[in-house]
Design a protein around this motif. Structure first.
Motif, PDB file in Angstrom:
ATOM      1  N   GLU A 170      -7.628  -7.222   5.207  1.00  0.00           N
ATOM      2  CA  GLU A 170      -9.167  -5.716   6.140  1.00  0.00           C
ATOM      3  C   GLU A 170      -8.696  -4.667   6.631  1.00  0.00           C
ATOM      4  OE1 GLU A 170     -11.529  -8.280   8.130  1.00  0.00           O
ATOM      5  OE2 GLU A 170     -12.941  -9.140   6.960  1.00  0.00           O
ATOM      6  N   ASP A 215      -1.671  -9.726  -8.327  1.00  0.00           N
ATOM      7  CA  ASP A 215      -3.255  -9.755  -8.656  1.00  0.00           C
ATOM      8  C   ASP A 215      -3.827 -11.044  -8.092  1.00  0.00           C
ATOM      9  OD1 ASP A 215      -2.793  -7.666 -10.803  1.00  0.00           O
ATOM     10  OD2 ASP A 215      -1.619  -9.524 -11.874  1.00  0.00           O
ATOM     11  N   ARG A 274       1.361  -3.550  -6.393  1.00  0.00           N
ATOM     12  CA  ARG A 274       0.290  -4.971  -5.973  1.00  0.00           C
ATOM     13  C   ARG A 274       0.003  -6.097  -6.520  1.00  0.00           C
ATOM     14  NH1 ARG A 274      -4.250  -3.312  -3.206  1.00  0.00           N
ATOM     15  NH2 ARG A 274      -3.628  -1.065  -2.670  1.00  0.00           N
ATOM     16  N   GLU A 292       0.593  -0.995   0.006  1.00  0.00           N
ATOM     17  CA  GLU A 292       0.148  -0.451  -0.225  1.00  0.00           C
ATOM     18  C   GLU A 292       1.245   1.177  -0.146  1.00  0.00           C
ATOM     19  OE1 GLU A 292      -3.107   0.620  -0.293  1.00  0.00           O
ATOM     20  OE2 GLU A 292      -3.403  -1.993   0.105  1.00  0.00           O
ATOM     21  N   SER A 313      -5.456  -3.585   3.471  1.00  0.00           N
ATOM     22  CA  SER A 313      -5.257  -3.037   2.125  1.00  0.00           C
ATOM     23  C   SER A 313      -6.997  -2.038   1.807  1.00  0.00           C
ATOM     24  CB  SER A 313      -5.992  -4.109   1.017  1.00  0.00           C
ATOM     25  OG  SER A 313      -6.130  -3.840   0.300  1.00  0.00           O
ATOM     26  N   THR A 314      -6.385  -1.312   0.679  1.00  0.00           N
ATOM     27  CA  THR A 314      -7.382  -0.434   0.426  1.00  0.00           C
ATOM     28  C   THR A 314      -8.850  -0.890  -0.560  1.00  0.00           C
ATOM     29  OG1 THR A 314      -5.845   0.919  -1.444  1.00  0.00           O
ATOM     30  CG2 THR A 314      -6.204   1.469   1.015  1.00  0.00           C
ATOM     31  N   ARG A 315      -7.947  -2.067  -1.316  1.00  0.00           N
ATOM     32  CA  ARG A 315      -8.441  -2.276  -2.479  1.00  0.00           C
ATOM     33  C   ARG A 315      -8.848  -3.926  -2.464  1.00  0.00           C
ATOM     34  NH1 ARG A 315      -5.605  -0.501  -7.703  1.00  0.00           N
ATOM     35  NH2 ARG A 315      -3.505  -0.868  -6.587  1.00  0.00           N
ATOM     36  N   PRO A 316     -10.043  -4.446  -3.232  1.00  0.00           N
ATOM     37  CA  PRO A 316     -10.061  -6.011  -3.165  1.00  0.00           C
ATOM     38  C   PRO A 316      -9.290  -6.670  -3.670  1.00  0.00           C
ATOM     39  CG  PRO A 316     -12.433  -4.826  -4.079  1.00  0.00           C
ATOM     40  CD  PRO A 316     -11.089  -3.759  -3.789  1.00  0.00           C
ATOM     41  N   VAL A 317      -8.554  -7.696  -2.985  1.00  0.00           N
ATOM     42  CA  VAL A 317      -7.775  -8.734  -3.888  1.00  0.00           C
ATOM     43  C   VAL A 317      -8.136 -10.089  -3.730  1.00  0.00           C
ATOM     44  CG1 VAL A 317      -6.365  -8.411  -1.594  1.00  0.00           C
ATOM     45  CG2 VAL A 317      -5.229  -9.457  -3.923  1.00  0.00           C
TER      46      VAL A 317
END
Length: 622
Positions: free
Chosen positions: A483, A464, A462, A456, A486-490
């Motif tokens: 959770e 995939d 990042r 981050e 991370s600021t975005r789903p992975v």
């Protein structure tokens, strides 16, 4: 919204098409239903499977319906209305341009060869569509050396003037407009028939016919005609692309393959004619979202094939489209002959579907590479892994986390990464786990959180896809860490040993085939993480043993320990040394040298504990 609700609640239970509209009367979405009342009423429940439909209902202000006699008619009408209105909330064929066709005006006395983008009910023969118009025109130029048919639009003007054009003089047209050429209509028709045979993939039949005509002309001593047929055969053989027969059936078939990356999807069509692949088309689908492959295929078939004038006899798909029987009935009605939709699971047809999927992935990669100004190609195992896991984008970069420990202390974590199926060692990281063990779940959670914090911050690219070595418990621990960090789903998976089961979130465990390239790619990455972690753990243990042996000698601090190890290299070398050597080489007092030798060669060395690194020691990175 009350007007819309009233209209929905008053719909009849009959087949038809419904159109949601906004406040300005613009069509937002077009759909078809077997029972309008139940299908459209489901939009009011608020429990929509796709987020886009939730947005649709917040924007919709009006509803129109068109009643039909059957669901097949509703499907045909839906295809027409989607192409006409191109609604925002429908999955659309991107860049819905018309593709070129080869037109042969067989209804005329001297048929004309041309390229067109419109199909008219004029009795002409249309072949196609073709996606590469430049290659098509180049092929037709070569074909006219073998089949010199006319291409002129103003044929009647040349005929009245009795003056041939340039193509006659360069032998690209036999000159039916010129009286001195004395062109027989039947001979000209034979040229046109040969051209049609070649364009429809029946070049083997064409070569056989030309061979028989050459032999007959030679027998009858018509040597000029025999030489002409000989030259035609040589030109055709030089133009043929060697290709093995891929199907045993002679009926025309289209093989559909789907690839997706995020909200974009691509469909590749392999055109199989006469048992061989004779062409390929690629089309883009915009707004695919999280729609299943079966629904994507159904949407594509409705928008693409129901708009065509000529249809193949079979559509071969990777997954059976939703409402396949209804689609087959609508296609049959459109074509006038029976059209079947099948989804093979093995054998040659399945291999053709796999080839179409690779072509679709290639088309999608080319589009994204051009948009990003770079080149990109996904490996086969990466594309297969995307399909197996059901994730939105191919996992080009995968990271794997593994824990290595022996007892309550000395635990380390290793993170390795691969790009496009190949290890990327510059992205490898290792760390000492601070949390005391042996709690594997807690250690996985700590390692993932520390690693993802660096992701981050921009220090690391990042991934995939993130994989942990373990089962459902390790996956849950990693998710708790993501959770927080991370600021975005992975996407997150776990690979358990022994059974080699893939654990996914909100999905049952997945058992991939043992020889599957995607499973082997995951195994290689997991084994590499295990090797990297164990190597680091052993290194720390060896260093801890050396440090503990010398640290217990009275009078030996960090400076003298470094001097001793620099002079002799290891504790084992010190064990065989003499006191005078230690004093001279390490520059230590004689009393200290005697204590060191006594300790490393006797009781002191045997009692030295093999302590691992403490839980509070700082981590290291590579």
């Amino acid at each position: 919204m009350s007007v819309l609700s009233d209209k929905i609640l008053n719909l009849p239970a009959v087949p038809g098409v419904y159109l949601f509209k906004d406040g300005r009367g613009r069509v937002l979405y077009v759909g078809k239903a077997k029972r309008l009342s139940s299908r459209v009423r489901s939009y009011l429940s608020g429990d929509n499977a796709h987020l886009r439909l939730g947005d649709l209902m917040s924007e919709a202000r009006d509803l129109d319906v068109i009643l039909t006699d059957s669901e097949v008619e509703a499907l045909l009408l839906e295809s027409t209305l989607v192409r006409q209105h191109r609604p925002h909330y429908n999955v659309l064929l991107k860049d819905d341009k018309s593709f070129p066709y080869v037109k042969v005006s067989v209804q005329e006395e001297f048929p004309r060869l041309s390229v067109t983008r419109k199909i008219l009910p004029d009795g002409a023969r249309y072949l196609g569509p073709f996606t590469d118009v430049k290659r098509l025109r180049r092929t037709l130029r070569e074909l006219r050396r073998v089949f010199p048919v006319r291409t002129c639009v103003n044929f009647e003007d040349y005929r009245r003037a009795n003056r041939p054009c340039l193509y006659y003089h360069i032998k690209r047209c036999v000159g039916p407009c010129y009286s001195r050429a004395d062109v027989d209509p039947e001979a000209y028709r034979s040229l046109v028939d040969g051209l049609l045979l070649f364009l429809t993939g029946r070049d083997g039949e064409l070569l056989g016919r030309l061979q028989r005509e050459m032999e007959a002309a030679a027998t009858d001593r018509r040597y000029e005609q025999a030489a002409q047929r000989r030259d035609q055969i040589r030109l055709l053989e030089s133009m043929r692309v060697p290709q093995k027969v891929v199907t045993r059936r002679g009926a025309a078939a289209d093989v559909l393959g789907v690839a997706r990356h995020g909200r974009r999807a691509a469909v590749a069509i392999l055109l199989v004619r006469g048992g061989r692949v004779v062409g390929k088309e690629s089309r883009m689908l915009d707004g695919a979202g999280d729609m299943a492959e079966a629904d994507l295929l159904a949407t594509f078939i409705v928008q693409h094939y129901l708009a065509q004038a000529t249809l193949p006899r079979r559509l071969v798909c990777g997954a059976l489209p939703s409402e396949a029987e209804l689609l087959a009935e609508a296609l049959t009605r459109r074509a006038g002959t029976r059209v079947t939709v099948v989804a093979p699971t093995r054998g040659l047809p399945r291999r053709l579907v796999a080839a179409a999927e690779r072509n679709a992935a290639l088309a999608l990669e080319d589009l994204e590479a051009r948009a990003a100004g770079r080149r990109a190609r996904f490996a086969t195992e990466v594309l297969e892994l995307q399909r197996s896991l059901g994730i939105a984008a191919p996992p080009h970069r995968i990271a794997c986390v593994d824990i290595s420990n022996l007892g309550a202390e000395g635990a380390v974590a290793a993170v390795v990464a691969s790009e496009n199926g190949r290890p990327r060692k510059s992205l490898y990281r290792r760390m000492r786990v601070r949390r005391p063990g042996p709690d594997d779940f807690a250690m996985i959670e700590e390692a993932v959180e520390r690693y993802w914090t660096r992701v981050e911050s921009g220090e690391l690219p990042r991934p995939d896809l993130l994989m942990v070595d373990g089962g459902a418990g390790q996956v849950s621990a990693a998710r708790r860490a993501l959770e927080r960090a991370s600021t975005r789903p992975v996407p997150l998976i776990g690979l358990a040993k022994r059974e080699e089961t893939v654990f996914r979130e909100e999905a049952p465990p997945l058992r991939l085939a043992r020889r599957s390239p995607s499973l082997r790619a995951l195994q290689r990455l997991r084994d590499e993480a295990h090797r990297f972690g164990i190597a680091y753990h052993r290194h720390l243990r060896r260093r801890a043993r050396v440090v503990s042996a010398l640290d217990q000698v009275p009078g030996v601090g960090p400076a003298r320990r470094r001097a001793l190890l620099r002079a002799f290299g290891s504790v084992a070398a010190l064990r065989d040394a003499q006191v005078e050597d230690v004093v001279a080489r390490a520059a230590v007092p004689r009393a200290v040298a005697e204590r060191v030798l006594e300790h490393v060669s006797g009781r002191g060395m045997r009692e030295a504990p093999a302590a691992g690194p403490g839980p509070g020691m700082p981590g290291t990175t590579r």
